[in-house]
Design an enzyme around this catalytic site. Structure first.
Site, PDB file in Angstrom:
ATOM      1  CE  LYS A  50      -0.519  -0.376   5.034  1.00  0.00           C
ATOM      2  NZ  LYS A  50       0.078  -1.739   5.113  1.00  0.00           N
ATOM      3  CG  HIS A 178       2.234  -1.006  12.145  1.00  0.00           C
ATOM      4  ND1 HIS A 178       2.791   0.242  12.345  1.00  0.00           N
ATOM      5  CD2 HIS A 178       2.419  -1.315  10.831  1.00  0.00           C
ATOM      6  CE1 HIS A 178       3.284   0.673  11.194  1.00  0.00           C
ATOM      7  NE2 HIS A 178       3.079  -0.244  10.260  1.00  0.00           N
ATOM      8  CD  GLU A 267       2.921  -6.455   8.552  1.00  0.00           C
ATOM      9  OE1 GLU A 267       2.324  -5.373   8.736  1.00  0.00           O
ATOM     10  OE2 GLU A 267       2.431  -7.549   8.859  1.00  0.00           O
TER      11      GLU A 267
END
Length: 426
Positions: A50, A178, A267
């Site tokens: 993304k 995250h 990530e």
């Protein structure tokens, strides 16, 4: 940067084109990957698609051995078509459509996250063999974009979800978190990793064999030498992450080995793409403005790209952009600087790239260059808001980057693929 400027002058018809351009510097991505492998060699990166779904970028990352963090069926389809293997993909959206779960099952995409009971129910019906990571809430107070209000479960909910998953016969193999996009505190990773270890212990008490720790993203995209003194660097983050994993997931004999068969993944999105892209914009119009007393002169410029294209963060996080005139140093030295406003080309009054921007006087048809434009910015759709065109793609491959790709035996297929995007042999 000088190499990119020279590349632009040699490969773009600046005199006749009125389209914006986005330049992809392949060497920058290779250098970021090398830095990652050097500083966090035990952690495999799964690029967050993304952040920038540019196909040549994804192609290069795949050839380097980077995995992919996908948030939708479309993103999964994209990376599979580029040659990514199913085991190199994590479906990291905690809210997945029923159709995407069925598609993932059919394509052997089995690693995915969850943070609520309803998601477990969907997975049980449509992908019961999935390998699951429970996503937990962590402290993201010091991040530019906070994510934990929307994603992740509390420690109490984590225990309840683990119990429910056990009763449903689902396979929970690890924990994900995250710390927020643009994290400004390395300590956030230490606290989050400590919390993840607590969830590992909860799960093992229920009979699970946990083996995967996903530390998410949040890593800075700018090179350390470009950061302000008060901004956290990737080097500092890597040191904290490595120390925290050793501390919280060491074996009983404390000999430096990690928890039995532990796989650690991350990530990163912005980290890989922010500095790899440069945007070129042309001055479409200019307007000199003064206040009623005629003593506040400044110039407003309208450019051929704006907040609905490559400059989205001017709205979302009030990012400050630094325009670089594509003019010779002699011409710049002769021009007077003005307090300027840079507008995008649409009819929306929010389409402002930069206000109160010091800039030498520019004229219609001249070009401005913006560095570090790869993260959550470039518009790769053919047509944007108000029918404004997306930037034209160009790819810069330095001699050094080419040698790295040749050494990895991937240069020929990548070069052939690049030709589809206007690549010219340099």
């Amino acid at each position: 940067m000088n190499d990119i400027i020279e590349f632009n002058r040699n490969n773009i018809d600046l005199n006749n084109s009125e389209l914006p351009y986005s330049i992809f510097n392949v060497e920058d991505v290779i250098e970021k990957y090398s830095q990652w492998c050097r500083l966090m060699p035990r952690i495999r990166p799964y690029y967050a698609v993304k952040a920038n779904p540019s196909l040549p970028l994804l192609k290069v990352l795949n050839k380097l051995g980077v995995g992919f963090d996908c948030a939708s069926q479309h993103e999964i389809e994209t990376v599979l078509e580029l040659g990514a293997k199913p085991e190199s993909i994590i479906f990291a959206n905690t809210c997945k459509t029923n159709a995407s779960l069925v598609y993932s099952r059919d394509e052997d995409i089995d690693l995915m996250t969850f943070d609520c009971l309803e998601e477990l129910k969907k997975i049980q019906i449509r992908h019961p063999e999935a390998r699951l990571l429970v996503r937990i809430k962590v402290d993201d107070t010091d991040s530019k974009v906070r994510l934990n209000r929307k994603f992740g479960c509390s420690m109490t909910d984590a225990l309840n979800l683990l119990s429910a998953a056990k009763q449903m016969g689902l396979f929970v193999i690890g924990v994900a978190f995250h710390v927020g996009s643009g994290a400004q505190s390395a300590d956030a990773y230490d606290l989050a990793i400590a919390r993840a270890r607590q969830v590992f212990d909860m799960a093992e008490a229920l009979g699970y064999k946990m083996s995967v720790l996903d530390i998410g993203g949040g890593f800075p995209g700018l090179w350390s030498h470009s950061l302000d003194n008060n901004e956290i660097t990737f080097e500092q983050m890597a040191k904290v992450v490595n120390t925290a994993i050793d501390k919280h997931f060491a074996t009983i004999d404390d000999n430096g080995h990690w928890y039995d068969n532990l796989t650690v993944m991350a990530e990163p999105g912005t980290y890989f793409c922010e500095t790899a892209f440069t945007v070129l914009t042309r001055v479409l119009s200019r307007r000199e403005v003064s206040d009623d007393q005629n003593n506040w002169p400044h110039i407003m410029y309208t450019l051929n790209d704006g907040a609905y294209g490559s400059f989205k963060d001017s709205i979302y996080i009030r990012k400050v952009y630094e325009p670089i005139p594509l003019l010779s140093s002699d011409i710049i030295a002769k021009r007077q600087p003005y307090n300027s406003i840079l507008w995008g080309p649409t009819c929306c009054s929010q389409d402002c790239i930069q206000d109160n921007c010091p800039l030498v006087e520019m004229f219609i048809g001249e070009w401005l260059m913006f560095a570090n434009m790869g993260a959550y910015s470039t518009n790769f759709d053919n047509i944007g808001f108000n029918g404004m065109p997306a930037p034209v793609y160009r790819i810069y491959v330095s001699y050094k980057a080419k040698q790295v790709l040749i050494k990895r035996n991937v240069w020929k297929p990548i070069r052939s693929y690049f030709y589809q995007f206007g690549y010219n042999q340099q």
